[in-house]
Design a protein around this motif. Structure first.
Motif, PDB file in Angstrom:
ATOM      1  N   ILE A 232       0.772  -1.160  -0.071  1.00 54.21           N
ATOM      2  CA  ILE A 232       0.035  -0.169  -0.062  1.00 54.21           C
ATOM      3  C   ILE A 232       0.828   1.316  -0.072  1.00 54.21           C
ATOM      4  O   ILE A 232       0.450   2.292  -0.863  1.00 54.21           O
ATOM      5  CB  ILE A 232      -0.966   0.152   1.059  1.00 54.21           C
ATOM      6  CG1 ILE A 232      -1.905  -1.019   1.131  1.00 54.21           C
ATOM      7  CG2 ILE A 232      -1.733   1.529   1.553  1.00 54.21           C
ATOM      8  CD1 ILE A 232      -3.086  -1.277   2.355  1.00 54.21           C
ATOM      9  N   GLY A 235       2.412   1.499  -3.607  1.00 53.52           N
ATOM     10  CA  GLY A 235       1.338   1.789  -4.337  1.00 53.52           C
ATOM     11  C   GLY A 235       1.096   3.525  -4.213  1.00 53.52           C
ATOM     12  O   GLY A 235       1.018   4.274  -5.093  1.00 53.52           O
ATOM     13  N   THR A 236       0.969   3.960  -2.818  1.00 59.99           N
ATOM     14  CA  THR A 236       0.848   5.335  -2.833  1.00 59.99           C
ATOM     15  C   THR A 236       2.042   6.433  -3.344  1.00 59.99           C
ATOM     16  O   THR A 236       1.933   7.368  -3.785  1.00 59.99           O
ATOM     17  CB  THR A 236       0.621   5.555  -1.190  1.00 59.99           C
ATOM     18  OG1 THR A 236      -0.345   4.881  -0.621  1.00 59.99           O
ATOM     19  CG2 THR A 236       0.518   6.958  -0.887  1.00 59.99           C
ATOM     20  N   ILE A 239       1.798   6.472  -6.954  1.00 58.22           N
ATOM     21  CA  ILE A 239       0.531   7.564  -7.394  1.00 58.22           C
ATOM     22  C   ILE A 239       1.303   8.927  -7.112  1.00 58.22           C
ATOM     23  O   ILE A 239       1.003   9.880  -7.912  1.00 58.22           O
ATOM     24  CB  ILE A 239      -0.640   7.275  -6.475  1.00 58.22           C
ATOM     25  CG1 ILE A 239      -1.167   5.964  -6.874  1.00 58.22           C
ATOM     26  CG2 ILE A 239      -1.573   8.575  -6.500  1.00 58.22           C
ATOM     27  CD1 ILE A 239      -2.423   5.775  -5.802  1.00 58.22           C
ATOM     28  N   LEU A 298      -4.845   7.023 -10.435  1.00 64.09           N
ATOM     29  CA  LEU A 298      -5.451   6.485  -9.205  1.00 64.09           C
ATOM     30  C   LEU A 298      -6.115   5.265  -9.026  1.00 64.09           C
ATOM     31  O   LEU A 298      -5.688   4.327  -8.197  1.00 64.09           O
ATOM     32  CB  LEU A 298      -6.483   7.499  -8.460  1.00 64.09           C
ATOM     33  CG  LEU A 298      -6.811   7.331  -6.970  1.00 64.09           C
ATOM     34  CD1 LEU A 298      -5.826   7.344  -6.035  1.00 64.09           C
ATOM     35  CD2 LEU A 298      -7.792   8.544  -6.692  1.00 64.09           C
ATOM     36  N   LEU A 299      -6.950   5.095 -10.050  1.00 62.25           N
ATOM     37  CA  LEU A 299      -7.821   3.745 -10.327  1.00 62.25           C
ATOM     38  C   LEU A 299      -6.666   2.436 -10.672  1.00 62.25           C
ATOM     39  O   LEU A 299      -7.012   1.625 -10.156  1.00 62.25           O
ATOM     40  CB  LEU A 299      -9.012   3.873 -11.301  1.00 62.25           C
ATOM     41  CG  LEU A 299      -9.922   5.063 -11.027  1.00 62.25           C
ATOM     42  CD1 LEU A 299     -10.958   5.104 -12.137  1.00 62.25           C
ATOM     43  CD2 LEU A 299     -10.745   4.605  -9.557  1.00 62.25           C
ATOM     44  N   ASN A 302      -4.657   1.574  -7.742  1.00 65.95           N
ATOM     45  CA  ASN A 302      -5.379   0.867  -6.773  1.00 65.95           C
ATOM     46  C   ASN A 302      -5.808  -0.553  -6.974  1.00 65.95           C
ATOM     47  O   ASN A 302      -5.823  -1.212  -6.232  1.00 65.95           O
ATOM     48  CB  ASN A 302      -6.750   1.884  -6.540  1.00 65.95           C
ATOM     49  CG  ASN A 302      -6.662   2.839  -5.484  1.00 65.95           C
ATOM     50  OD1 ASN A 302      -5.815   2.771  -4.660  1.00 65.95           O
ATOM     51  ND2 ASN A 302      -7.587   4.032  -5.580  1.00 65.95           N
ATOM     52  N   LYS A 303      -5.948  -0.735  -8.352  1.00 64.28           N
ATOM     53  CA  LYS A 303      -6.354  -2.337  -8.821  1.00 64.28           C
ATOM     54  C   LYS A 303      -5.214  -3.117  -8.628  1.00 64.28           C
ATOM     55  O   LYS A 303      -5.046  -4.037  -8.118  1.00 64.28           O
ATOM     56  CB  LYS A 303      -6.915  -1.745 -10.161  1.00 64.28           C
ATOM     57  CG  LYS A 303      -7.202  -3.304 -10.737  1.00 64.28           C
ATOM     58  CD  LYS A 303      -8.663  -3.909 -10.220  1.00 64.28           C
ATOM     59  CE  LYS A 303      -9.204  -5.129 -10.868  1.00 64.28           C
ATOM     60  NZ  LYS A 303     -10.385  -5.542 -10.261  1.00 64.28           N
ATOM     61  N   ARG A 306      -4.146  -3.502  -4.951  1.00 66.09           N
ATOM     62  CA  ARG A 306      -5.042  -3.821  -4.185  1.00 66.09           C
ATOM     63  C   ARG A 306      -5.008  -3.157  -2.823  1.00 66.09           C
ATOM     64  O   ARG A 306      -5.017  -3.715  -1.840  1.00 66.09           O
ATOM     65  CB  ARG A 306      -4.944  -5.454  -3.777  1.00 66.09           C
ATOM     66  CG  ARG A 306      -5.134  -6.340  -4.802  1.00 66.09           C
ATOM     67  CD  ARG A 306      -4.938  -7.944  -4.550  1.00 66.09           C
ATOM     68  NE  ARG A 306      -3.308  -7.995  -4.401  1.00 66.09           N
ATOM     69  CZ  ARG A 306      -2.971  -8.688  -3.152  1.00 66.09           C
ATOM     70  NH1 ARG A 306      -3.936  -8.873  -2.081  1.00 66.09           N
ATOM     71  NH2 ARG A 306      -1.870  -8.781  -3.125  1.00 66.09           N
ATOM     72  N   MET A 307      -4.994  -1.957  -3.089  1.00 67.63           N
ATOM     73  CA  MET A 307      -4.828  -0.924  -1.923  1.00 67.63           C
ATOM     74  C   MET A 307      -6.092  -0.701  -0.928  1.00 67.63           C
ATOM     75  O   MET A 307      -6.099  -0.363  -0.034  1.00 67.63           O
ATOM     76  CB  MET A 307      -4.553   0.429  -2.472  1.00 67.63           C
ATOM     77  CG  MET A 307      -3.066   0.642  -3.345  1.00 67.63           C
ATOM     78  SD  MET A 307      -2.536   1.950  -3.637  1.00 67.63           S
ATOM     79  CE  MET A 307      -2.385   3.270  -2.229  1.00 67.63           C
ATOM     80  N   ASN A 308      -7.419  -1.379  -1.361  1.00 72.67           N
ATOM     81  CA  ASN A 308      -8.447  -1.408  -0.541  1.00 72.67           C
ATOM     82  C   ASN A 308      -8.601  -2.373   0.353  1.00 72.67           C
ATOM     83  O   ASN A 308      -9.569  -2.665   0.955  1.00 72.67           O
ATOM     84  CB  ASN A 308      -9.524  -1.320  -1.591  1.00 72.67           C
ATOM     85  CG  ASN A 308      -9.737   0.379  -2.081  1.00 72.67           C
ATOM     86  OD1 ASN A 308      -9.266   1.126  -1.544  1.00 72.67           O
ATOM     87  ND2 ASN A 308     -10.257   0.123  -3.547  1.00 72.67           N
ATOM     88  N   GLU A 309      -7.759  -3.507  -0.051  1.00 69.07           N
ATOM     89  CA  GLU A 309      -7.741  -4.661   0.855  1.00 69.07           C
ATOM     90  C   GLU A 309      -6.675  -4.784   1.904  1.00 69.07           C
ATOM     91  O   GLU A 309      -5.542  -3.889   2.042  1.00 69.07           O
ATOM     92  CB  GLU A 309      -7.304  -5.947   0.033  1.00 69.07           C
ATOM     93  CG  GLU A 309      -8.107  -6.045  -1.249  1.00 69.07           C
ATOM     94  CD  GLU A 309      -7.997  -7.237  -1.890  1.00 69.07           C
ATOM     95  OE1 GLU A 309      -7.083  -8.303  -1.654  1.00 69.07           O
ATOM     96  OE2 GLU A 309      -8.176  -7.404  -3.171  1.00 69.07           O
TER      97      GLU A 309
END
Length: 312
Positions: A232, A235-236, A239, A298-299, A302-303, A306-309
């Motif tokens: 994460i 990934g940040t 971005i 961003l999308l 995130n995909k 898997r930054m929302n997991e």
């Protein structure tokens, strides 16, 4: 069959509980929540949402910022996508984005991993690594103009030790200009280092120690434990790195000004030039392109990461 009915009754009862009206205390709590959120919502609407709506609507108009906008449909977009400077700026952005996402972020992660091991002199390295971010981008660009100067720049002096006849006006000759601008930021990933280092320090040490007890090598612990747990933050960092290239202005404006030709042209340079010429409608088309690119990045990240997991 009986178990199925019992489970069904439990689900129904939970659903009914969730539909029960809020108590007076819960209503009071919600009131306070919305009250505290109101200033943030007001700031967002005033300084973000309203300007975004203005950019979208006026991108289909001719507007000088003084008189009322005049609707021209897709004319601004048609002009932009046939503009040579814009096409070159998109090519540059693609290369800079790849360089940001791979070597730039990778170098920042590498420094974070080294500092995580707390080597001798680590605090000194951290302090030195912070210097480029303490100095403003404008000052840093001017410093690089002296470093890359053909006559007395330190880079050419070093090269001439091995090649006495070497001459290069780095910021003013093709293809040197592109790489000269790139080197002003490529190896200065202190933000990446700080974000990833903070994530590494948050990982329980017992995880790595348990893996080593089970026979895992240092490389295996790094590859299979530390890096996945830092996905994460990595990934940040990607971005932030790519979006910084989308909005990169000072480093180019104070060195090459987009030249030679359009070799180092960027979207921000075109945007500022259009604003200076009072072509706000055309400038907002650039703003729309930058907005769409930012959302797409961003999308996508995130995909991919898997930054929302949850990582644990």
């Amino acid at each position: 069959m009986g178990e199925h009915k019992t489970h069904k009754k439990t689900v129904i009862s939970r659903f009914k509980l969730s539909k029960t009206p809020m108590t007076k205390l819960e209503k009071n709590n919600m009131l306070w929540i919305y009250l505290f959120l109101f200033p943030s919502i007001l700031v967002f609407v005033s300084f973000y949402l309203f300007p975004i709506i203005t950019v979208v609507t006026t991108s289909f108009t001719t507007w000088d910022g003084i008189n009322s906008p005049k609707w021209v449909g897709l004319s601004n977009y048609s002009w932009l996508f046939h503009n040579e400077a814009f096409i070159m700026s998109m090519k540059n952005l693609l290369f800079w984005s790849l360089l940001s996402a791979i070597p730039h972020v990778a170098f920042g992660v590498l420094i974070a991993l080294i500092l995580f091991k707390k080597p001798f002199g680590g605090n000194f390295v951290k302090s030195v690594f912070m210097i480029p971010n303490i100095i403003s981008v404008a000052a840093w660009a001017i410093i690089y103009k002296f470093i890359f100067n053909n006559d007395f720049g330190i880079l050419n002096r070093i090269i001439r030790i091995f090649n006495p006849g070497f001459k290069a006006n780095w910021f003013f000759e093709s293809p040197y200009a592109f790489w000269a601008v790139t080197l002003t930021w490529l190896f200065y990933g202190v933000i990446v280092t700080l974000i990833v280092l903070n994530d590494l320090n948050a990982i329980p040490r017992e995880i790595g120690e348990a893996a080593k007890i089970d026979g895992a090598s240092g490389w295996q612990v790094l590859r299979n434990i530390y890096l996945p747990l830092c996905r994460i933050s990595i990934g940040t960092s990607i971005i932030l790195a790519i979006t910084s290239r989308v909005g990169m202005y000072e480093a180019i404006a104070l060195t090459t000004r987009g030249g030679p030709g359009n070799d180092t042209m960027s979207l921000s340079l075109i945007l500022v030039k259009l604003i200076m010429d009072m072509k706000y409608g055309s400038a907002n088309v650039i703003g729309m392109v930058m907005l769409i690119i930012g959302i797409a990045i961003l999308l996508l990240i995130n995909k991919l990461f898997r930054m929302n997991e949850s990582v644990y």
